[in-house]
Design an enzyme around this catalytic site. Structure first.
Site, PDB file in Angstrom:
ATOM      1  N   ASP B  50     -25.092 -52.347  -6.031  1.00 14.33           N
ATOM      2  CA  ASP B  50     -26.532 -52.943  -6.718  1.00 14.33           C
ATOM      3  C   ASP B  50     -26.883 -54.184  -6.994  1.00 14.33           C
ATOM      4  O   ASP B  50     -27.999 -54.341  -7.003  1.00 14.33           O
ATOM      5  CB  ASP B  50     -26.958 -51.639  -7.600  1.00 14.33           C
ATOM      6  CG  ASP B  50     -26.316 -51.815  -9.042  1.00 14.33           C
ATOM      7  OD1 ASP B  50     -25.335 -52.506  -9.033  1.00 14.33           O
ATOM      8  OD2 ASP B  50     -26.611 -51.059 -10.073  1.00 14.33           O
ATOM      9  N   ARG B 279     -32.451 -51.172 -13.707  1.00 15.93           N
ATOM     10  CA  ARG B 279     -32.374 -51.269 -12.424  1.00 15.93           C
ATOM     11  C   ARG B 279     -34.140 -50.996 -11.895  1.00 15.93           C
ATOM     12  O   ARG B 279     -34.908 -50.884 -12.959  1.00 15.93           O
ATOM     13  CB  ARG B 279     -31.581 -50.648 -11.721  1.00 15.93           C
ATOM     14  CG  ARG B 279     -31.045 -49.393 -12.193  1.00 15.93           C
ATOM     15  CD  ARG B 279     -29.940 -48.865 -11.339  1.00 15.93           C
ATOM     16  NE  ARG B 279     -30.206 -48.886  -9.879  1.00 15.93           N
ATOM     17  CZ  ARG B 279     -29.340 -48.915  -8.884  1.00 15.93           C
ATOM     18  NH1 ARG B 279     -28.215 -48.613  -9.172  1.00 15.93           N
ATOM     19  NH2 ARG B 279     -29.946 -49.080  -7.731  1.00 15.93           N
ATOM     20  N   TYR B 287     -22.290 -47.713 -16.886  1.00 17.97           N
ATOM     21  CA  TYR B 287     -20.909 -47.691 -16.447  1.00 17.97           C
ATOM     22  C   TYR B 287     -20.463 -47.252 -17.806  1.00 17.97           C
ATOM     23  O   TYR B 287     -20.429 -47.812 -18.871  1.00 17.97           O
ATOM     24  CB  TYR B 287     -20.272 -49.096 -16.050  1.00 17.97           C
ATOM     25  CG  TYR B 287     -20.875 -49.669 -14.966  1.00 17.97           C
ATOM     26  CD1 TYR B 287     -20.165 -49.339 -13.714  1.00 17.97           C
ATOM     27  CD2 TYR B 287     -21.765 -50.394 -14.592  1.00 17.97           C
ATOM     28  CE1 TYR B 287     -20.269 -49.531 -12.677  1.00 17.97           C
ATOM     29  CE2 TYR B 287     -22.350 -50.748 -13.541  1.00 17.97           C
ATOM     30  CZ  TYR B 287     -21.566 -50.344 -12.341  1.00 17.97           C
ATOM     31  OH  TYR B 287     -21.847 -50.788 -11.121  1.00 17.97           O
ATOM     32  N   PRO B 362     -16.320 -52.325  -9.990  1.00 18.97           N
ATOM     33  CA  PRO B 362     -17.621 -52.764  -9.661  1.00 18.97           C
ATOM     34  C   PRO B 362     -18.379 -53.403 -10.901  1.00 18.97           C
ATOM     35  O   PRO B 362     -19.529 -53.995 -10.568  1.00 18.97           O
ATOM     36  CB  PRO B 362     -18.298 -51.565  -9.249  1.00 18.97           C
ATOM     37  CG  PRO B 362     -17.598 -50.441 -10.174  1.00 18.97           C
ATOM     38  CD  PRO B 362     -16.271 -50.905 -10.287  1.00 18.97           C
TER      39      PRO B 362
END
Lengths: 684, 684
Positions: B50, B279, B287, B362
């Site tokens: 993302d 987002r 996370y 990530p």
């Protein structure tokens, strides 16, 4: 004769040019059941209207459809004037700014009409959930009869307008001119006769392809030859005058040594007058005075007008500079004249918009803009009336507000065209011609009008202000008595009552992102209260702002709610999750001046400014700051809006972004807000 | 066994994630015959990667596909750090800037991978004329064999790579996990086994649906489990290490009273560590360190990992703030580890890119970015080699340039992940944990690397510079002897050799429009000379600039030309008219500092800076000014590029926008330009 198929629709739009498509876009955003029909076989692919004025771009942006125009269009930033010197040779006499700097985030731009028609169609599609069939233009369809049932005209649940539609075959719908020469624009110019009679004649005896539509509202956006206008009768005829002057238009990719070919340029010399409009795709549009051809008091002989004759005139005016081309995209010619009508609506059930009620010459790039702005004014009024959110009588404000613009336009165009067609001066002192100086001055005075930003709507229930001039109220229908709310314009001196709310950048409290405030007040049907709350880190001011919030929390639930469509927040991308509740018809946006880090959105600011949704949680998108970021220079929004940081202000906006109320955050602010909204929603 | 159908293609791309699609986009812009296959049934619709770093956005913008990302993505402007206070309650310990201001016109942004995959597909389609079938992703296709004919590997006209492809049915291509739970991302995480073997097993005996493809080049963009990498043999295996730490990931629309939920936020306390990535679509990605689950030296028990367990961990770390949700869009879990390979290419015929050659955790938002940047580096080299514009040996620079980045990435991620997984400090003096201070410092030092702007390619024929460090040249293949051209970095101090050319705004001479200079050097395969010409209203300086122009007019015709596709100028909208001639592989752009009105583009400036086309006339889009407009504050481009107005400079750019040469406008500038280009094009 067999029974014709019959159906009902809220709004039937006749004509899918920019005016009709703007209306269809509005109605699709509002979720109103609509049909839009057009006699042509396809949308425009070249030529036609091309000028986008800044207000039009702001409006398109309020639906999220300006981005592609802004990207693809050519922007006209400076304007250049060329006149003969003492030897008769053209030389640059002046070069100056084209759009007034600081007026808007946009500047005047040029892109052919077919592109914006495509963007409208895409914008309409985005209004529908992916599992619903979007509104589509029904092409090759013409109306053949229209009737209004006066007995039910005032019943909000009735479908009093009956229209018969005829579905044509491809052959019937194709203008004969298009069959012979695709780039010839004369068949759509004002030199051409209307072709509907011919089409009807050719389609005789095909009643099996007719249908009957019963509509709440019908809007004729069907251009200068408007069938709808004719169907409404004699009192809808347009009046005005024509001159004998004929101008040619060509879109070419020029091969030339003329230095200002990529600037908007006016050339006047003894060979005639010419205007250069630099456009997308390396093209320029040339408007060329045709001295050889004249209407001579009557109709012009169209066979005299060919691209060769137009281009030869252009070459003479360009001389001693050379002009050639390899590509010509489109050409046309037109006769200068101005016409408008006295009536824009019949019984507030059938309306006319765009060229159907005002025609004029194209050189100032106004036609498409005023047309789109007509239906932008009408769309939310019809839409909210269909949804029973607004009383029907608000529809009378359409004619009131837009007829004045049409009359101003016609007056402006008459003056502007004469300037252009005036014989050029041999020298500045010439008495017979229009001096360069006079021309330039007139050009610059006209800029505020041509941008569309100067529009100033009259006092009505929608705009709580005193009349600016006496004549303003002449046409005011009794039913639209002025608002009982009282504005205090001095609290927000640059948020002018009756004019469009300007856009400056503010910082979102929740994530520090800078936003154009316009992007937070999109066209989705909602009225707005922009609360300029001042420094809410000061307890007194914070209490005042939160007291207003508390009052709003008790008052707003008394007003209607509105369901929003997927594209209702067009500047934030895809909307994936459903809200738990439909929001109020009134959207509240807070802009404060406290240091960002001293404000806790959830703790310090009343819930009215960050409403809670049972599925999506708090709304983090309603509180903004006029302050500093790491990334850009401060925008000084309060200063530009004309709001004092100490006092603040509340600005009430209509769904089209025009200022309807200016009042105080404390004091009798809440009372004025209630009076304004009650006067709009609770009148009947 | 029946004969399999056989066909030829220039490039076969295996895998249609961001790396594969970036490559497909490049090749479609260059007009190279390409196929791209993917084993999955559809593109990604939620979750996955993302993060968009600023260099990636610049690259996407060079193809015209960044606009929609930039619009839809959430921008992360500030970062917030939360740690326990003396009572163990989390509190904000710092808030600061996220992306370094002034680095780029973009900032770090977040949008789910499915959107960028869609934008790539749309960008590929725009590369083709409307009457041609565009390149499309062939889904449900897996390769089953790969062979390279070493005998013809160096023949530029040969198709030495043979791949067998199997076309699957829907059932075969659907991962079993997807059938049961669409939002479960574990089947694509590094906790899952590869599923190709299973797919192959299920599709046994279906040889009738196989085909053979002979390709000039094959590129494996097929992810961490890369089939292509395995097919290349043991020396392509990735090496590295894993820790036992398992992290969960959830995309939810949060309902919370945590104040910084819309900021990028790191929380560390005794319950564990958590990162908030705000987002699009009101979502946040969390996370979450999973203390209950561990790989314990081997494979983790996947059945232990559920969204409920992940979310409970998140709630504990958020405490005393509340966290709930109604919508969860996606979730997954992963084990922290870093791996990379020593070989990125076999015989310069088969290449690996993206996760196929480097995998890591990530949290720093690097994976998709470095992967796209891999194939952005490779695309123009393969494409121009296919078109015989570049000698094949230039392909060796791919491994040279990108392996260093992969190794830096792995090293960075190891450090960054450890920081995160370190036990949080009870107080700043804690010796066992990572102190908040250390964490923040490490975070900020990492920013230049994570943006992607810090990338600095080694000296080769493509980059005429001395080695920055000794180790830089370790891997340099003999064939890529350093450029014989000699740069003078001091002439343009902020156009750093080996680094990306930055973008500042300049004014177009022909029409006064302000442009990002990046928008005038799009990714269309052309090399560039940006001529900083200085004040060309001064006769001496003008003569120097025009002398270089005259030399270019005689030299450039000796270099290849390149056909441009419809989207080759992606920031100017639709391209409607065809040029008369293909342009040179080298594009020349002039940026001067003379007063705009004192320069006549056609008269004063040599034709090399406004080339003539027989159908389109002069090019008005190649001369720009660092100066003033009516509309915006001066940008001071020369100052920002580090170029002296008196002296100027010429900056040579590769087709990917990296600086390869800095030399003088006069003096031996022409000689160095010739040496640089001859060294690239005429070597063999």
């Amino acid at each position: 004769m067999t029974e014709l198929p019959e159906s009902k629709v809220d709004v039937l739009i006749i004509g899918a040019g920019p005016a009709g498509l703007m209306l269809a876009l509005w109605l699709s955003r509002l979720g109103v059941k609509t049909r839009i029909v057009d006699k042509r076989i396809a949308k425009v692919y070249s030529g036609q209207a091309d000028g986008f004025q800044v207000r039009s771009l702001e409006i398109l942006d309020s639906f999220g459809v300006a981005e592609r125009v802004w990207k693809e269009a050519n922007r006209m930033l400076e304007v250049s004037f060329w006149n003969p010197d003492e030897n008769g040779t053209i030389q640059r006499s002046a070069k100056s700014v084209n759009t007034i700097p600081g007026l808007s985030r946009f500047t005047e731009s040029v892109l052919h009409q077919g592109r914006i028609e495509q963007f409208f169609i895409d914008g309409i599609r985005a209004s529908y959930p992916s599992n619903e069939e979007p509104l589509q233009v029904e092409r090759m369809v013409i109306p053949t009869s229209l009737e209004i049932d006066e007995a039910t005209a005032e019943d909000p649940d009735a479908y009093p307008v009956t229209v018969t539609l005829r579905h044509l075959t491809e052959e019937e719908a194709t203008p004969t001119q298009m069959l012979s020469n695709l780039s010839d624009g004369i068949f759509r110019s004002n030199l051409a006769e209307d072709d509907v009679a011919g089409i009807l004649d050719r389609s005789k005896g095909w009643e099996a392809r007719d249908e009957v539509v019963r509509a709440k509202y019908v809007v004729g956006c069907d251009g200068a030859h408007s069938w709808t206008r004719k169907a409404l009768g004699k009192e809808f005829e347009m009046k005005g005058e024509s001159t004998d002057a004929i101008w040619g238009v060509m879109d070419i990719v020029p091969i030339t040594d003329f230095p200002d070919i990529r600037f908007r340029t006016m050339i006047q010399n003894t060979a005639g007058a010419l205007m250069i409009i630099p456009r997308e795709n390396r093209m320029v549009r040339l408007y060329i005075q045709l001295k050889e051809v004249s209407a001579g008091g009557g109709r012009v002989d169209r066979s005299q007008i060919t691209p060769e004759i137009i281009f030869k005139s252009a070459q003479r005016i360009f001389s001693p500079y050379k002009l050639e081309y390899h590509y010509c995209d489109w050409w046309t010619a037109y006769q200068i004249g101005q016409r408008t009508g006295d009536n824009f609506s019949k019984l507030n059930r059938v309306f006319l918009a765009g060229d159907a009620v005002h025609t004029h010459s194209p050189k100032a790039g106004q036609g498409m803009n005023i047309s789109m702005q007509d239906s932008y004014n009408l769309g939310w009024k019809i839409g909210l009336a269909c949804k029973n959110i607004l009383p029907r009588d608000v529809l009378s404000t359409y004619e009131l507000e837009r007829k004045k613009i049409a009359k101003d336009l016609i007056a402006f165009d008459g003056k502007f065209s004469k300037l252009f067609t005036g014989a050029p001066p041999k020298d500045i002192q010439s008495e017979t011609g229009v001096s360069d100086d006079v021309f330039q001055k007139a050009f610059h005075t006209s800029r505020m009008f041509t941008t569309g930003v100067g529009v100033n709507y009259q006092p009505t229930v929608l705009v709580a202000k005193e009349a600016d001039t006496v004549s303003d109220t002449d046409d005011l229908p009794n039913i639209l008595v002025k608002s009982v709310a009282k504005s205090t314009q001095s609290l927000a001196t640059n948020c002018k009552l009756g004019q469009r709310f300007p856009s400056y950048k503010v910082i979102r409290q929740s994530d520090a992102r800078l936003w154009e405030l316009h992007h937070k007040i999109p066209s989705n049907g909602r009225f707005r209260l922009v609360v300029f709350g001042g420094d809410i880190s000061q307890p007194t001011q914070r209490n005042t702002v939160n007291a207003l919030g508390a009052w709003l929390s008790s008052y707003l639930p008394k007003l209607p709610t509105i369901a929003l469509c997927p594209a209702s927040d067009p500047h934030s991308g895809e909307i994936k999750f459903k809200t738990g509740e439909d929001p109020s018809i009134v959207d509240v946006v807070l802009v404060h001046t406290a240091p960002r880090d001293e404000v806790d959105l959830l703790k310090d600011v009343h819930e009215a400014y960050h409403p809670f949704d049972s599925k999506l949680g708090w709304d983090y998108d309603k509180v903004f700051v006029d302050g500093e970021t790491f990334y850009e220079e401060p925008e000084r929004a309060y200063e530009r809006y004309g709001v004092a940081k100490g006092e603040g202000a509340v600005v009430g906006l209509r769904p089209d972004g025009y200022v309807g109320l200016v009042t105080s955050v404390g004091g009798d602010g809440a009372e004025q807000i209630q009076k304004w909204f009650d006067g709009i929603f609770q009148r009947s």
